[in-house]
Design a protein around this motif. Structure first.
Motif, PDB file in Angstrom:
ATOM      1  N   GLU A 152       0.969  -1.253   0.038  1.00 54.55           N
ATOM      2  CA  GLU A 152      -0.025   0.065  -0.058  1.00 54.55           C
ATOM      3  C   GLU A 152       0.920   1.131  -0.051  1.00 54.55           C
ATOM      4  OE1 GLU A 152      -3.603   0.070   1.390  1.00 54.55           O
ATOM      5  OE2 GLU A 152      -3.450  -1.697   0.083  1.00 54.55           O
ATOM      6  N   TRP A 153       0.535   2.233  -0.590  1.00 55.01           N
ATOM      7  CA  TRP A 153       1.307   3.377  -0.762  1.00 55.01           C
ATOM      8  C   TRP A 153       0.583   4.695  -0.431  1.00 55.01           C
ATOM      9  CZ3 TRP A 153       6.173   2.269  -1.036  1.00 55.01           C
ATOM     10  CH2 TRP A 153       6.555   0.917  -1.625  1.00 55.01           C
ATOM     11  N   GLU A 154       1.163   5.420   0.680  1.00 53.74           N
ATOM     12  CA  GLU A 154       0.616   6.872   0.677  1.00 53.74           C
ATOM     13  C   GLU A 154       1.092   7.814  -0.473  1.00 53.74           C
ATOM     14  OE1 GLU A 154       0.517   8.384   4.417  1.00 53.74           O
ATOM     15  OE2 GLU A 154      -0.522   6.263   4.906  1.00 53.74           O
ATOM     16  N   ARG A 155       0.288   8.674  -0.786  1.00 55.68           N
ATOM     17  CA  ARG A 155       0.679   9.741  -1.617  1.00 55.68           C
ATOM     18  C   ARG A 155       2.092  10.525  -1.475  1.00 55.68           C
ATOM     19  NH1 ARG A 155      -4.131  13.872  -0.736  1.00 55.68           N
ATOM     20  NH2 ARG A 155      -5.162  12.785  -2.841  1.00 55.68           N
ATOM     21  N   ASN A 156       2.368  10.538  -0.137  1.00 59.81           N
ATOM     22  CA  ASN A 156       3.630  11.413  -0.019  1.00 59.81           C
ATOM     23  C   ASN A 156       4.944  10.298  -0.112  1.00 59.81           C
ATOM     24  OD1 ASN A 156       4.323  13.952  -0.091  1.00 59.81           O
ATOM     25  ND2 ASN A 156       3.731  14.193   2.233  1.00 59.81           N
ATOM     26  N   ASP A 157       4.747   9.017   0.182  1.00 56.82           N
ATOM     27  CA  ASP A 157       5.662   8.025  -0.193  1.00 56.82           C
ATOM     28  C   ASP A 157       5.900   8.023  -1.548  1.00 56.82           C
ATOM     29  OD1 ASP A 157       5.986   7.788   2.618  1.00 56.82           O
ATOM     30  OD2 ASP A 157       4.733   5.879   2.635  1.00 56.82           O
ATOM     31  N   ILE A 158       5.006   7.852  -2.180  1.00 58.51           N
ATOM     32  CA  ILE A 158       4.845   7.743  -3.944  1.00 58.51           C
ATOM     33  C   ILE A 158       5.727   8.932  -4.362  1.00 58.51           C
ATOM     34  CG2 ILE A 158       3.677   7.956  -6.068  1.00 58.51           C
ATOM     35  CD1 ILE A 158       1.281   6.581  -4.610  1.00 58.51           C
ATOM     36  N   ARG A 159       5.435  10.337  -3.826  1.00 58.62           N
ATOM     37  CA  ARG A 159       5.907  11.426  -4.532  1.00 58.62           C
ATOM     38  C   ARG A 159       7.577  11.520  -3.974  1.00 58.62           C
ATOM     39  NH1 ARG A 159       8.036  15.656  -2.660  1.00 58.62           N
ATOM     40  NH2 ARG A 159       7.345  15.428  -0.396  1.00 58.62           N
ATOM     41  N   LYS A 160       7.984  10.962  -2.891  1.00 56.08           N
ATOM     42  CA  LYS A 160       9.304  10.880  -2.430  1.00 56.08           C
ATOM     43  C   LYS A 160      10.175   9.801  -3.192  1.00 56.08           C
ATOM     44  CE  LYS A 160       8.654  12.782   2.210  1.00 56.08           C
ATOM     45  NZ  LYS A 160       8.533  12.530   3.564  1.00 56.08           N
ATOM     46  N   GLY A 161       9.349   8.706  -3.287  1.00 61.09           N
ATOM     47  CA  GLY A 161      10.207   7.586  -4.122  1.00 61.09           C
ATOM     48  C   GLY A 161      10.507   8.140  -5.562  1.00 61.09           C
ATOM     49  N   ILE A 162       9.344   8.800  -6.112  1.00 65.49           N
ATOM     50  CA  ILE A 162       9.668   9.429  -7.490  1.00 65.49           C
ATOM     51  C   ILE A 162      10.481  10.491  -7.620  1.00 65.49           C
ATOM     52  CG2 ILE A 162       8.324  10.614  -9.514  1.00 65.49           C
ATOM     53  CD1 ILE A 162       5.791   9.528  -8.710  1.00 65.49           C
ATOM     54  N   GLN A 163      10.664  11.218  -6.406  1.00 73.43           N
ATOM     55  CA  GLN A 163      11.558  12.238  -6.614  1.00 73.43           C
ATOM     56  C   GLN A 163      13.046  11.837  -6.503  1.00 73.43           C
ATOM     57  OE1 GLN A 163      11.744  16.178  -3.472  1.00 73.43           O
ATOM     58  NE2 GLN A 163      12.234  14.201  -2.300  1.00 73.43           N
ATOM     59  N   LEU A 164      13.370  10.833  -5.770  1.00 83.04           N
ATOM     60  CA  LEU A 164      14.514  10.185  -5.845  1.00 83.04           C
ATOM     61  C   LEU A 164      14.831   9.882  -7.202  1.00 83.04           C
ATOM     62  CD1 LEU A 164      14.819   8.046  -2.482  1.00 83.04           C
ATOM     63  CD2 LEU A 164      15.534  10.221  -2.835  1.00 83.04           C
ATOM     64  N   SER A 165      14.030   9.225  -7.617  1.00 86.96           N
ATOM     65  CA  SER A 165      14.421   8.802  -9.172  1.00 86.96           C
ATOM     66  C   SER A 165      14.654   9.664 -10.153  1.00 86.96           C
ATOM     67  CB  SER A 165      13.493   7.480  -9.686  1.00 86.96           C
ATOM     68  OG  SER A 165      12.187   8.290  -9.684  1.00 86.96           O
ATOM     69  N   LEU A 166      13.739  10.876  -9.831  1.00 91.49           N
ATOM     70  CA  LEU A 166      13.959  11.994 -10.828  1.00 91.49           C
ATOM     71  C   LEU A 166      15.406  12.800 -10.285  1.00 91.49           C
ATOM     72  CD1 LEU A 166      10.407  13.539 -10.609  1.00 91.49           C
ATOM     73  CD2 LEU A 166      11.433  12.192 -12.497  1.00 91.49           C
ATOM     74  N   LEU A 167      15.710  12.774  -9.277  1.00 89.89           N
ATOM     75  CA  LEU A 167      17.035  13.277  -8.962  1.00 89.89           C
ATOM     76  C   LEU A 167      18.217  12.555  -9.530  1.00 89.89           C
ATOM     77  CD1 LEU A 167      16.831  14.213  -5.058  1.00 89.89           C
ATOM     78  CD2 LEU A 167      17.169  15.851  -7.035  1.00 89.89           C
ATOM     79  N   LYS A 168      17.928  11.263  -9.660  1.00 94.47           N
ATOM     80  CA  LYS A 168      19.204  10.519 -10.292  1.00 94.47           C
ATOM     81  C   LYS A 168      19.134  10.638 -11.788  1.00 94.47           C
ATOM     82  CE  LYS A 168      20.562   5.610 -11.162  1.00 94.47           C
ATOM     83  NZ  LYS A 168      20.587   4.493 -11.181  1.00 94.47           N
ATOM     84  N   GLY A 169      17.798  10.859 -12.394  1.00 92.12           N
ATOM     85  CA  GLY A 169      17.690  11.161 -13.919  1.00 92.12           C
ATOM     86  C   GLY A 169      18.385  12.428 -14.191  1.00 92.12           C
ATOM     87  N   MET A 170      18.059  13.558 -13.338  1.00 94.64           N
ATOM     88  CA  MET A 170      18.655  14.800 -13.696  1.00 94.64           C
ATOM     89  C   MET A 170      20.074  14.669 -13.575  1.00 94.64           C
ATOM     90  SD  MET A 170      15.309  16.986 -12.330  1.00 94.64           S
ATOM     91  CE  MET A 170      13.690  17.305 -13.264  1.00 94.64           C
ATOM     92  N   ARG A 171      20.670  14.146 -12.616  1.00 93.77           N
ATOM     93  CA  ARG A 171      22.058  14.191 -12.351  1.00 93.77           C
ATOM     94  C   ARG A 171      22.709  13.637 -13.793  1.00 93.77           C
ATOM     95  NH1 ARG A 171      21.829  13.266  -6.550  1.00 93.77           N
ATOM     96  NH2 ARG A 171      21.477  11.023  -7.166  1.00 93.77           N
ATOM     97  N   GLU A 172      22.141  12.811 -14.599  1.00 92.29           N
ATOM     98  CA  GLU A 172      22.573  12.212 -15.759  1.00 92.29           C
ATOM     99  C   GLU A 172      21.985  12.996 -16.767  1.00 92.29           C
ATOM    100  OE1 GLU A 172      21.312   8.119 -16.026  1.00 92.29           O
ATOM    101  OE2 GLU A 172      22.195   7.744 -14.195  1.00 92.29           O
ATOM    102  N   SER A 173      21.171  14.136 -16.645  1.00 89.14           N
ATOM    103  CA  SER A 173      20.728  14.615 -18.038  1.00 89.14           C
ATOM    104  C   SER A 173      21.571  15.990 -17.953  1.00 89.14           C
ATOM    105  CB  SER A 173      19.146  15.362 -17.758  1.00 89.14           C
ATOM    106  OG  SER A 173      18.827  16.178 -18.414  1.00 89.14           O
ATOM    107  N   ALA A 174      21.725  16.167 -19.262  1.00 86.97           N
ATOM    108  CA  ALA A 174      22.463  17.504 -19.536  1.00 86.97           C
ATOM    109  C   ALA A 174      21.760  18.581 -19.945  1.00 86.97           C
ATOM    110  CB  ALA A 174      23.507  17.105 -20.826  1.00 86.97           C
TER     111      ALA A 174
END
Ligand code: SAM
Length: 312
Positions: free
Chosen positions: A47-69
């Motif tokens: 089961e996923w609370e909406r803020n856990d979803i946001r934070k999980g997505i946030q971590l993956s976006l941070l990783k992606g943005m570090r790689e993005s030029a």
């Protein structure tokens, strides 16, 4: 493993596989992972609370943005979103207590992290709208809002062009900083335009946002701390003084930014209205280090006290 890490691991492994199999960027892989979850093809267990979803997505976006030029691939982090959200709660206390719905626009919505951090903090009393130029970021924002079950209407367009959005109660915006290249359009359509050459996009975003507010509505901007020190500051200040009542200028700790010159402040204004009055004193404050809970609590207490004094 913490829930957020579990979710990050789920998104990360799917994104990594898509990236390899389809030879796309990691961020496109994240989008595929989120859409697969929405379509029910590949859903994380539990089961996923909406803020856990946001934070999980946030971590993956941070990783992606570090790689993005790409320079525009920037996300507003939690820490800033929560401070903005706290201020929104203070300024809209009366409406929130009466269980009224607030309409909120982010005209530079990016990944949606700022808007969704504020919406999740408030709960189910905000109807959101977001505008974004970047094709990939707006798709990420859409998937993220859907997974968090937050009502956000998204518009894929240049926010500085005419909009088909009704006036809103609140604007939140981490304004894009730089020059706006379409000098002719800015000169013909904006009051705040440079006397010569290109106008700052962040100034145009402020004017556009104020235009999108209903009378008496509030805008919460994340702006460069040096905004009133540039050669175009006079036009900006005149526009703001004519159309709004400045409420607060809150300096953020420079340690939150890569370089001191990149430091930002939260700037809050209220669009003038015939039924309301300007504040007696503008709140000028400095946010202490976020790792010092006592100092942070003193800061919040100061904001609450300022608000009480203004209501007298
Ligand atoms: N708050 C966002 C988030 O949490 O992801 C990040 C905002 S980022 C600082 C600024 C965003 O403005 C970028 O995503 C950029 O693509 C977008 N942008 C820049 N110029 C724009 C324009 N004219 N119209 C719409 N979006 C624009």
């Amino acid at each position: 493993m913490e829930k957020i890490e579990q979710l990050f691991t789920f998104i990360d492994s799917t994104a990594g596989s898509v990236q390899e199999a389809k030879n796309v960027s990691y961020l496109e892989g994240v989008l595929a992972a989120l859409n697969g979850w929405l379509d029910g093809e590949n859903v994380p267990e539990g089961e996923w609370e909406r803020n856990d979803i946001r934070k999980g997505i946030q971590l993956s976006l941070l990783k992606g943005m570090r790689e993005s030029a790409q320079v525009n691939h920037q996300m507003t982090p939690d820490s800033l979103g929560l401070l903005v959200g706290y201020l929104v709660e203070q300024f809209f206390e009366e409406q929130l207590t009466k269980k009224e719905i607030i309409t909120m626009l982010d005209p530079a919505v990016g990944t949606g992290n700022l808007l969704l951090t504020v919406m999740n903090l408030i709960g189910d009393q905000v109807t959101g709208a977001g505008i974004e130029l970047d094709d990939l970021l707006i798709q990420l924002a859409a998937a993220s809002a859907d997974l968090q079950q937050q009502p956000v209407a998204l518009y894929h367009q240049n926010a500085l062009m005419p909009l088909l959005i009704d006036p809103v109660d609140a604007v939140v915006c981490d304004v894009p900083v730089g020059y706006y290249p379409d000098e002719e359009y800015a000169n013909a359509n904006y009051t705040i335009h440079a006397e010569e050459g290109m106008t700052y996009a962040h100034h145009l975003f402020i004017e556009k946002s104020i235009n999108q507010l209903r009378d008496g509505g509030y805008a919460f901007f994340l702006v460069p701390s040096m905004i009133f020190e540039s050669e175009q500051a006079r036009q900006l200040f005149t526009y703001i003084k004519t159309n709004t009542w400045i409420q607060a200028v809150i300096q953020l700790p420079s340690t939150l930014f890569k370089k001191e010159q990149m430091a930002k402040s939260i700037f809050v204004v209220q669009k003038k209205s015939a039924t309301e009055k300007p504040v007696k004193d503008v709140l000028l404050a400095k946010v202490p280090s976020l790792s010092n809970p006592q100092a942070l609590e003193q800061f919040f207490a100061r904001v609450r006290q300022w608000k009480k004094d203004e209501e007298k």
